[in-house]
Scaffold this motif. Structure first.
Motif, PDB file in Angstrom:
ATOM      1  N   LEU A 282       0.824  -1.206   0.000  1.00 48.79           N
ATOM      2  CA  LEU A 282       0.000   0.000   0.000  1.00 48.79           C
ATOM      3  C   LEU A 282       0.860   1.259   0.000  1.00 48.79           C
ATOM      4  O   LEU A 282       0.569   2.224  -0.718  1.00 48.79           O
ATOM      5  CB  LEU A 282      -0.934  -0.004   1.212  1.00 48.79           C
ATOM      6  CG  LEU A 282      -1.806   1.236   1.397  1.00 48.79           C
ATOM      7  CD1 LEU A 282      -2.783   1.394   0.240  1.00 48.79           C
ATOM      8  CD2 LEU A 282      -2.558   1.156   2.730  1.00 48.79           C
ATOM      9  N   GLU A 283       1.917   1.270   0.789  1.00 47.29           N
ATOM     10  CA  GLU A 283       2.775   2.452   0.864  1.00 47.29           C
ATOM     11  C   GLU A 283       3.468   2.730  -0.475  1.00 47.29           C
ATOM     12  O   GLU A 283       3.733   3.879  -0.809  1.00 47.29           O
ATOM     13  CB  GLU A 283       3.810   2.268   1.974  1.00 47.29           C
ATOM     14  CG  GLU A 283       3.245   2.374   3.383  1.00 47.29           C
ATOM     15  CD  GLU A 283       2.466   1.135   3.826  1.00 47.29           C
ATOM     16  OE1 GLU A 283       1.777   1.200   4.864  1.00 47.29           O
ATOM     17  OE2 GLU A 283       2.540   0.091   3.125  1.00 47.29           O
ATOM     18  N   ASP A 284       3.774   1.670  -1.223  1.00 47.52           N
ATOM     19  CA  ASP A 284       4.357   1.861  -2.559  1.00 47.52           C
ATOM     20  C   ASP A 284       3.344   2.518  -3.494  1.00 47.52           C
ATOM     21  O   ASP A 284       3.671   3.462  -4.225  1.00 47.52           O
ATOM     22  CB  ASP A 284       4.798   0.514  -3.141  1.00 47.52           C
ATOM     23  CG  ASP A 284       5.818  -0.200  -2.280  1.00 47.52           C
ATOM     24  OD1 ASP A 284       6.740   0.472  -1.788  1.00 47.52           O
ATOM     25  OD2 ASP A 284       5.685  -1.424  -2.090  1.00 47.52           O
ATOM     26  N   PHE A 285       2.114   2.000  -3.479  1.00 43.58           N
ATOM     27  CA  PHE A 285       1.076   2.570  -4.339  1.00 43.58           C
ATOM     28  C   PHE A 285       0.758   4.003  -3.931  1.00 43.58           C
ATOM     29  O   PHE A 285       0.410   4.837  -4.786  1.00 43.58           O
ATOM     30  CB  PHE A 285      -0.193   1.728  -4.277  1.00 43.58           C
ATOM     31  CG  PHE A 285      -1.379   2.384  -4.925  1.00 43.58           C
ATOM     32  CD1 PHE A 285      -1.452   2.519  -6.306  1.00 43.58           C
ATOM     33  CD2 PHE A 285      -2.418   2.902  -4.156  1.00 43.58           C
ATOM     34  CE1 PHE A 285      -2.528   3.155  -6.908  1.00 43.58           C
ATOM     35  CE2 PHE A 285      -3.500   3.527  -4.741  1.00 43.58           C
ATOM     36  CZ  PHE A 285      -3.550   3.653  -6.135  1.00 43.58           C
ATOM     37  N   ALA A 286       0.888   4.325  -2.643  1.00 48.41           N
ATOM     38  CA  ALA A 286       0.544   5.660  -2.159  1.00 48.41           C
ATOM     39  C   ALA A 286       1.356   6.743  -2.871  1.00 48.41           C
ATOM     40  O   ALA A 286       0.874   7.864  -3.082  1.00 48.41           O
ATOM     41  CB  ALA A 286       0.750   5.747  -0.654  1.00 48.41           C
ATOM     42  N   LYS A 287       2.590   6.423  -3.271  1.00 44.78           N
ATOM     43  CA  LYS A 287       3.415   7.404  -3.990  1.00 44.78           C
ATOM     44  C   LYS A 287       2.791   7.724  -5.348  1.00 44.78           C
ATOM     45  O   LYS A 287       2.745   8.884  -5.767  1.00 44.78           O
ATOM     46  CB  LYS A 287       4.830   6.864  -4.154  1.00 44.78           C
ATOM     47  CG  LYS A 287       5.537   6.576  -2.833  1.00 44.78           C
ATOM     48  CD  LYS A 287       6.856   5.845  -3.055  1.00 44.78           C
ATOM     49  CE  LYS A 287       7.483   5.430  -1.732  1.00 44.78           C
ATOM     50  NZ  LYS A 287       8.737   4.639  -1.933  1.00 44.78           N
ATOM     51  N   THR A 288       2.309   6.685  -6.038  1.00 45.75           N
ATOM     52  CA  THR A 288       1.644   6.896  -7.326  1.00 45.75           C
ATOM     53  C   THR A 288       0.334   7.652  -7.118  1.00 45.75           C
ATOM     54  O   THR A 288      -0.026   8.538  -7.905  1.00 45.75           O
ATOM     55  CB  THR A 288       1.361   5.543  -8.000  1.00 45.75           C
ATOM     56  OG1 THR A 288       2.579   4.814  -8.122  1.00 45.75           O
ATOM     57  CG2 THR A 288       0.739   5.719  -9.377  1.00 45.75           C
ATOM     58  N   PHE A 289      -0.377   7.294  -6.064  1.00 46.72           N
ATOM     59  CA  PHE A 289      -1.659   7.955  -5.765  1.00 46.72           C
ATOM     60  C   PHE A 289      -1.430   9.452  -5.512  1.00 46.72           C
ATOM     61  O   PHE A 289      -2.210  10.293  -5.995  1.00 46.72           O
ATOM     62  CB  PHE A 289      -2.304   7.319  -4.537  1.00 46.72           C
ATOM     63  CG  PHE A 289      -3.667   7.867  -4.215  1.00 46.72           C
ATOM     64  CD1 PHE A 289      -4.797   7.361  -4.833  1.00 46.72           C
ATOM     65  CD2 PHE A 289      -3.810   8.903  -3.306  1.00 46.72           C
ATOM     66  CE1 PHE A 289      -6.048   7.875  -4.543  1.00 46.72           C
ATOM     67  CE2 PHE A 289      -5.072   9.426  -3.015  1.00 46.72           C
ATOM     68  CZ  PHE A 289      -6.192   8.904  -3.632  1.00 46.72           C
ATOM     69  N   ALA A 290      -0.375   9.792  -4.808  1.00 48.14           N
ATOM     70  CA  ALA A 290      -0.098  11.197  -4.519  1.00 48.14           C
ATOM     71  C   ALA A 290       0.165  11.983  -5.789  1.00 48.14           C
ATOM     72  O   ALA A 290      -0.294  13.124  -5.945  1.00 48.14           O
ATOM     73  CB  ALA A 290       1.095  11.308  -3.568  1.00 48.14           C
ATOM     74  N   THR A 291       0.872  11.359  -6.740  1.00 47.69           N
ATOM     75  CA  THR A 291       1.140  12.019  -8.016  1.00 47.69           C
ATOM     76  C   THR A 291      -0.165  12.269  -8.775  1.00 47.69           C
ATOM     77  O   THR A 291      -0.383  13.345  -9.338  1.00 47.69           O
ATOM     78  CB  THR A 291       2.088  11.154  -8.865  1.00 47.69           C
ATOM     79  OG1 THR A 291       3.302  10.954  -8.151  1.00 47.69           O
ATOM     80  CG2 THR A 291       2.388  11.818 -10.200  1.00 47.69           C
ATOM     81  N   LYS A 292      -1.044  11.261  -8.783  1.00 53.02           N
ATOM     82  CA  LYS A 292      -2.334  11.407  -9.449  1.00 53.02           C
ATOM     83  C   LYS A 292      -3.182  12.477  -8.764  1.00 53.02           C
ATOM     84  O   LYS A 292      -3.855  13.285  -9.429  1.00 53.02           O
ATOM     85  CB  LYS A 292      -3.059  10.058  -9.401  1.00 53.02           C
ATOM     86  CG  LYS A 292      -4.432  10.035 -10.046  1.00 53.02           C
ATOM     87  CD  LYS A 292      -4.345   9.858 -11.536  1.00 53.02           C
ATOM     88  CE  LYS A 292      -5.700   9.570 -12.131  1.00 53.02           C
ATOM     89  NZ  LYS A 292      -5.639   9.378 -13.598  1.00 53.02           N
ATOM     90  N   PHE A 293      -3.122  12.505  -7.443  1.00 53.74           N
ATOM     91  CA  PHE A 293      -3.928  13.458  -6.675  1.00 53.74           C
ATOM     92  C   PHE A 293      -3.501  14.886  -6.957  1.00 53.74           C
ATOM     93  O   PHE A 293      -4.345  15.765  -7.192  1.00 53.74           O
ATOM     94  CB  PHE A 293      -3.786  13.163  -5.177  1.00 53.74           C
ATOM     95  CG  PHE A 293      -4.663  14.010  -4.303  1.00 53.74           C
ATOM     96  CD1 PHE A 293      -5.983  13.642  -4.069  1.00 53.74           C
ATOM     97  CD2 PHE A 293      -4.176  15.173  -3.716  1.00 53.74           C
ATOM     98  CE1 PHE A 293      -6.803  14.420  -3.262  1.00 53.74           C
ATOM     99  CE2 PHE A 293      -4.984  15.958  -2.916  1.00 53.74           C
ATOM    100  CZ  PHE A 293      -6.295  15.587  -2.689  1.00 53.74           C
ATOM    101  N   THR A 294      -2.213  15.136  -6.975  1.00 54.28           N
ATOM    102  CA  THR A 294      -1.751  16.503  -7.194  1.00 54.28           C
ATOM    103  C   THR A 294      -1.923  16.925  -8.648  1.00 54.28           C
ATOM    104  O   THR A 294      -2.075  18.126  -8.927  1.00 54.28           O
ATOM    105  CB  THR A 294      -0.257  16.644  -6.804  1.00 54.28           C
ATOM    106  OG1 THR A 294       0.503  15.657  -7.523  1.00 54.28           O
ATOM    107  CG2 THR A 294      -0.083  16.418  -5.320  1.00 54.28           C
ATOM    108  N   ALA A 295      -1.956  15.960  -9.562  1.00 53.42           N
ATOM    109  CA  ALA A 295      -2.157  16.299 -10.975  1.00 53.42           C
ATOM    110  C   ALA A 295      -3.582  16.733 -11.238  1.00 53.42           C
ATOM    111  O   ALA A 295      -3.840  17.440 -12.203  1.00 53.42           O
ATOM    112  CB  ALA A 295      -1.816  15.095 -11.857  1.00 53.42           C
TER     113      ALA A 295
END
Length: 295
Positions: A282-295
């Motif tokens: 989950l913590e690995d995916f969270a980095k990708t999620f953060a990028t999507k969120f800020t975009a």
């Protein structure tokens, strides 16, 4: 070198799977319904077969001479009669597998597919599993995947506008989740072996409770303390339809949420020891999620 057919076009799983197989030196053909994907498929070193997964003649021709097939039916086939459309695609694949004589099939299914009903869109996969089991002489591996991490991208707008995550299941259930790349890695391995008969394997990257999922994704997105809010079925249905999801698909997702809430979806997974074979936590995916969120 094997001749391998990959369905699912260049989606979350297909693109990664194709890349892995081509890198390993295999002759890969990717089934796509979009002619516009041909160039991207060829850029990966694969061939494109353009046609419908509901067309048994097209599929039979595509599967001729293949050593193995990754069989994936689209998760949302039309805004109406979604389960029936999905099952019809499974019937077309089953017919093509039988007529072409492809010996090895790896099917993408889902946690909860052992149930005939009450699981939303997953009940179509139950029927397709049974169709494939009845094909004589094939080596069949059924990959029952967890809840996709990428589904949480649908919560971005909710987080931005309401500062919550939620659905019609509580925050304290154990939810098996999976990254598409972990599915692709497992499928790539499975396609290269030919065991006897049929086996079922669970593909799960992590098991987390929604409360914790909201917390981890919230922290990554700059929303510390983000809560998971359980909705009523009516609230969940209304929210999805207002967001533009077709009513029938929204209803199926509500039904899947009920199966999670009632612990129905995870029963067989847990009976089998809750196996976690994926590497992307989950913590690995969270980095990708953060990028999507800020975009």
């Amino acid at each position: 070198m094997k001749k391998i057919i990959v369905s699912g076009s260049l989606g979350n799983i297909g693109k990664t799977l194709t890349g892995l197989l081509v890198k390993d030196g295999h002759d890969v053909t990717v089934i796509t319904s979009s002619p516009g994907r041909t160039q991207a498929i060829e850029a990966l070193g694969a061939k494109a077969a353009v046609g419908s997964v509901s067309d048994p003649v097209f599929l039979t021709n595509t599967l001729q001479g293949a050593d193995a097939l990754f069989a994936m039916t689209p998760p949302n086939m039309g805004g109406e009669n979604i389960v029936a459309n999905t099952v019809n695609a499974g019937k077309a694949f089953a017919d093509a597998i039988t007529k072409s004589g492809v010996p090895r099939v790896v099917m993408l299914s889902s946690v909860g597919a052992e149930y005939t009903d009450g699981t939303g869109p997953i009940k179509g996969l139950h029927q397709i599993e049974n169709l494939y089991r009845q094909i004589p002489g094939i080596s069949l591996t059924i990959l029952r995947a967890g809840y996709f991490y990428t589904n949480f991208f649908n919560d971005v707008a909710m987080i931005q506008h309401m500062n919550i995550m939620g659905s019609n299941f509580p925050g304290d259930v154990n939810l098996p989740v999976v990254h598409p790349d972990d599915i692709a890695a497992k499928a790539a391995q499975a396609l290269l072996v030919t065991p006897t008969g049929t086996d079922i394997q669970y593909v799960v990257s992590d098991v987390r409770q929604p409360n914790h999922i909201a917390s981890v994704l919230g922290n990554a997105a700059g929303k510390p303390g983000l809560p998971w809010v359980p909705f009523t079925d009516e609230q969940a249905l209304s929210g999805m339809t207002q967001a533009g999801l077709p009513a029938e698909m929204a209803g199926l997702y509500v039904e899947m949420g009920q199966a999670i809430r009632d612990h129905k979806l995870m029963t067989d997974f847990e009976k089998n020891g809750s196996p976690v074979i994926g590497n992307i936590k989950l913590e690995d995916f969270a980095k990708t999620f953060a990028t999507k969120f800020t975009a």
